[in-house]
Design a protein around this motif. Structure first.
Motif, PDB file in Angstrom:
ATOM      1  N   LEU A  55       0.864  -1.167   0.000  1.00  0.00           N
ATOM      2  CA  LEU A  55       0.000   0.000   0.000  1.00  0.00           C
ATOM      3  C   LEU A  55       0.907   1.225   0.000  1.00  0.00           C
ATOM      4  CD1 LEU A  55      -2.986   0.915   0.073  1.00  0.00           C
ATOM      5  CD2 LEU A  55      -2.691   1.242   2.536  1.00  0.00           C
ATOM      6  N   GLN A  56       0.998   1.885  -1.146  1.00  0.00           N
ATOM      7  CA  GLN A  56       1.765   3.108  -1.257  1.00  0.00           C
ATOM      8  C   GLN A  56       0.861   4.260  -0.856  1.00  0.00           C
ATOM      9  OE1 GLN A  56       5.069   3.672  -2.117  1.00  0.00           O
ATOM     10  NE2 GLN A  56       4.631   5.807  -1.590  1.00  0.00           N
ATOM     11  N   MET A  57       1.281   4.988   0.168  1.00  0.00           N
ATOM     12  CA  MET A  57       0.461   6.067   0.709  1.00  0.00           C
ATOM     13  C   MET A  57       1.198   7.387   0.527  1.00  0.00           C
ATOM     14  SD  MET A  57      -0.962   4.249   4.183  1.00  0.00           S
ATOM     15  CE  MET A  57       0.626   4.290   4.987  1.00  0.00           C
ATOM     16  N   ASN A  58       0.631   8.257  -0.279  1.00  0.00           N
ATOM     17  CA  ASN A  58       1.211   9.569  -0.531  1.00  0.00           C
ATOM     18  C   ASN A  58       0.310  10.659   0.039  1.00  0.00           C
ATOM     19  OD1 ASN A  58       3.276   8.299  -2.025  1.00  0.00           O
ATOM     20  ND2 ASN A  58       2.094   8.469  -3.928  1.00  0.00           N
ATOM     21  N   SER A  59       0.879  11.844   0.171  1.00  0.00           N
ATOM     22  CA  SER A  59       0.108  12.997   0.670  1.00  0.00           C
ATOM     23  C   SER A  59      -0.666  12.634   1.933  1.00  0.00           C
ATOM     24  CB  SER A  59      -0.845  13.501  -0.419  1.00  0.00           C
ATOM     25  OG  SER A  59      -0.130  13.852  -1.578  1.00  0.00           O
ATOM     26  N   LEU A  60       0.013  12.046   2.870  1.00  0.00           N
ATOM     27  CA  LEU A  60      -0.650  11.583   4.092  1.00  0.00           C
ATOM     28  C   LEU A  60      -1.222  12.742   4.885  1.00  0.00           C
ATOM     29  CD1 LEU A  60       1.819   8.753   5.001  1.00  0.00           C
ATOM     30  CD2 LEU A  60      -0.656   8.466   4.782  1.00  0.00           C
ATOM     31  N   LYS A  61      -2.334  12.466   5.527  1.00  0.00           N
ATOM     32  CA  LYS A  61      -3.049  13.447   6.335  1.00  0.00           C
ATOM     33  C   LYS A  61      -3.166  12.927   7.765  1.00  0.00           C
ATOM     34  CE  LYS A  61      -5.975  14.653   2.361  1.00  0.00           C
ATOM     35  NZ  LYS A  61      -7.378  14.753   1.874  1.00  0.00           N
ATOM     36  N   PRO A  62      -3.339  13.822   8.729  1.00  0.00           N
ATOM     37  CA  PRO A  62      -3.507  13.358  10.116  1.00  0.00           C
ATOM     38  C   PRO A  62      -4.668  12.368  10.267  1.00  0.00           C
ATOM     39  CG  PRO A  62      -3.034  15.694  10.095  1.00  0.00           C
ATOM     40  CD  PRO A  62      -3.200  15.283   8.661  1.00  0.00           C
ATOM     41  N   GLU A  63      -5.699  12.534   9.476  1.00  0.00           N
ATOM     42  CA  GLU A  63      -6.845  11.611   9.568  1.00  0.00           C
ATOM     43  C   GLU A  63      -6.542  10.216   9.025  1.00  0.00           C
ATOM     44  OE1 GLU A  63      -6.803  14.699   8.230  1.00  0.00           O
ATOM     45  OE2 GLU A  63      -8.113  14.802   6.457  1.00  0.00           O
ATOM     46  N   ASP A  64      -5.377  10.031   8.432  1.00  0.00           N
ATOM     47  CA  ASP A  64      -4.953   8.686   8.012  1.00  0.00           C
ATOM     48  C   ASP A  64      -4.330   7.904   9.168  1.00  0.00           C
ATOM     49  OD1 ASP A  64      -3.826  10.173   4.946  1.00  0.00           O
ATOM     50  OD2 ASP A  64      -5.660   9.012   5.257  1.00  0.00           O
ATOM     51  N   THR A  65      -4.155   8.545  10.291  1.00  0.00           N
ATOM     52  CA  THR A  65      -3.565   7.879  11.460  1.00  0.00           C
ATOM     53  C   THR A  65      -4.442   6.720  11.909  1.00  0.00           C
ATOM     54  OG1 THR A  65      -2.443   9.868  12.225  1.00  0.00           O
ATOM     55  CG2 THR A  65      -2.921   8.179  13.872  1.00  0.00           C
ATOM     56  N   ALA A  66      -3.850   5.543  11.993  1.00  0.00           N
ATOM     57  CA  ALA A  66      -4.581   4.335  12.366  1.00  0.00           C
ATOM     58  C   ALA A  66      -3.616   3.157  12.396  1.00  0.00           C
ATOM     59  CB  ALA A  66      -5.701   4.048  11.360  1.00  0.00           C
ATOM     60  N   VAL A  67      -4.115   2.042  12.899  1.00  0.00           N
ATOM     61  CA  VAL A  67      -3.428   0.772  12.702  1.00  0.00           C
ATOM     62  C   VAL A  67      -3.930   0.195  11.380  1.00  0.00           C
ATOM     63  CG1 VAL A  67      -3.018  -1.547  13.564  1.00  0.00           C
ATOM     64  CG2 VAL A  67      -3.223   0.364  15.171  1.00  0.00           C
ATOM     65  N   TYR A  68      -3.008  -0.160  10.515  1.00  0.00           N
ATOM     66  CA  TYR A  68      -3.343  -0.679   9.191  1.00  0.00           C
ATOM     67  C   TYR A  68      -3.172  -2.202   9.190  1.00  0.00           C
ATOM     68  CZ  TYR A  68      -3.761   3.939   7.188  1.00  0.00           C
ATOM     69  OH  TYR A  68      -4.193   5.210   6.884  1.00  0.00           O
ATOM     70  N   TYR A  69      -4.206  -2.869   8.698  1.00  0.00           N
ATOM     71  CA  TYR A  69      -4.235  -4.327   8.666  1.00  0.00           C
ATOM     72  C   TYR A  69      -4.319  -4.839   7.231  1.00  0.00           C
ATOM     73  CZ  TYR A  69      -5.516  -3.926  13.612  1.00  0.00           C
ATOM     74  OH  TYR A  69      -5.547  -3.632  14.957  1.00  0.00           O
ATOM     75  N   CYS A  70      -3.627  -5.922   7.005  1.00  0.00           N
ATOM     76  CA  CYS A  70      -3.702  -6.639   5.745  1.00  0.00           C
ATOM     77  C   CYS A  70      -4.685  -7.793   5.917  1.00  0.00           C
ATOM     78  CB  CYS A  70      -2.305  -7.159   5.417  1.00  0.00           C
ATOM     79  SG  CYS A  70      -2.175  -8.256   4.038  1.00  0.00           S
ATOM     80  N   ALA A  71      -5.449  -8.094   4.872  1.00  0.00           N
ATOM     81  CA  ALA A  71      -6.426  -9.170   4.936  1.00  0.00           C
ATOM     82  C   ALA A  71      -6.403  -9.967   3.634  1.00  0.00           C
ATOM     83  CB  ALA A  71      -7.818  -8.611   5.178  1.00  0.00           C
ATOM     84  N   ALA A  72      -6.814 -11.232   3.721  1.00  0.00           N
ATOM     85  CA  ALA A  72      -6.784 -12.112   2.552  1.00  0.00           C
ATOM     86  C   ALA A  72      -8.028 -12.975   2.486  1.00  0.00           C
ATOM     87  CB  ALA A  72      -5.546 -13.002   2.593  1.00  0.00           C
ATOM     88  N   LYS A  73      -8.463 -13.218   1.257  1.00  0.00           N
ATOM     89  CA  LYS A  73      -9.628 -14.081   1.011  1.00  0.00           C
ATOM     90  C   LYS A  73      -9.400 -14.821  -0.301  1.00  0.00           C
ATOM     91  CE  LYS A  73     -14.059 -15.397   0.994  1.00  0.00           C
ATOM     92  NZ  LYS A  73     -14.707 -16.213   2.059  1.00  0.00           N
TER      93      LYS A  73
END
Length: 128
Positions: A80-98
């Motif tokens: 996950l390439q994340m550009n132009s990050l904002k304070p509201e992007d603050t979180a724990v990021y999880y990967c998921a698979a199906k």
């Protein structure tokens, strides 16, 4: 057994970029739908992006144009390439698979309950 291991989180300033990685093992990676979700304190887990078996991509509106999901099947890894990050992007990021349904290689879901496997999460903090 299936394992998903996220990495790449950290503390950055608004406007910076980060690339998250999720290394998968114990599954036939190329046949799986991979997703990224995030959860901020006091909030529900939120869909961020998904990539299907045939590389179709989907995003929540709040990250369109800023985030890019892509996969490297040779490395069993989704990014996950994340550009132009904002304070509201603050979180724990999880990967998921199906496992991708046999009837369609384009199916995905933004519902966390649809996914079978999860990583442990990686913290992303964006300061203003």
């Amino acid at each position: 057994q299936v394992q998903l291991v996220e990495s790449g989180g950290g503390l950055v300033q608004a406007g910076d970029s980060l690339r998250l990685s999720c290394a998968a093992s114990g599954l036939t990676f190329s046949t799986y739908v991979m997703g990224w979700f995030r959860q901020a304190p006091g909030k529900e887990r939120e869909f961020v992006a998904a990539i299907t078996r045939n590389n179709m991509t989907y995003y929540v509106d709040s990250v369109k144009g800023r985030f890019t999901i892509f996969r490297d099947n040779a490395k069993n890894t989704v990014y996950l390439q994340m550009n132009s990050l904002k304070p509201e992007d603050t979180a724990v990021y999880y990967c998921a698979a199906k496992a991708s349904p046999r009837y369609s290689s384009s199916v995905y879901s933004s519902n966390a309950g649809w996914y079978d496997y999860w990583g442990q999460g990686t913290q992303v903090t964006v300061s203003s």
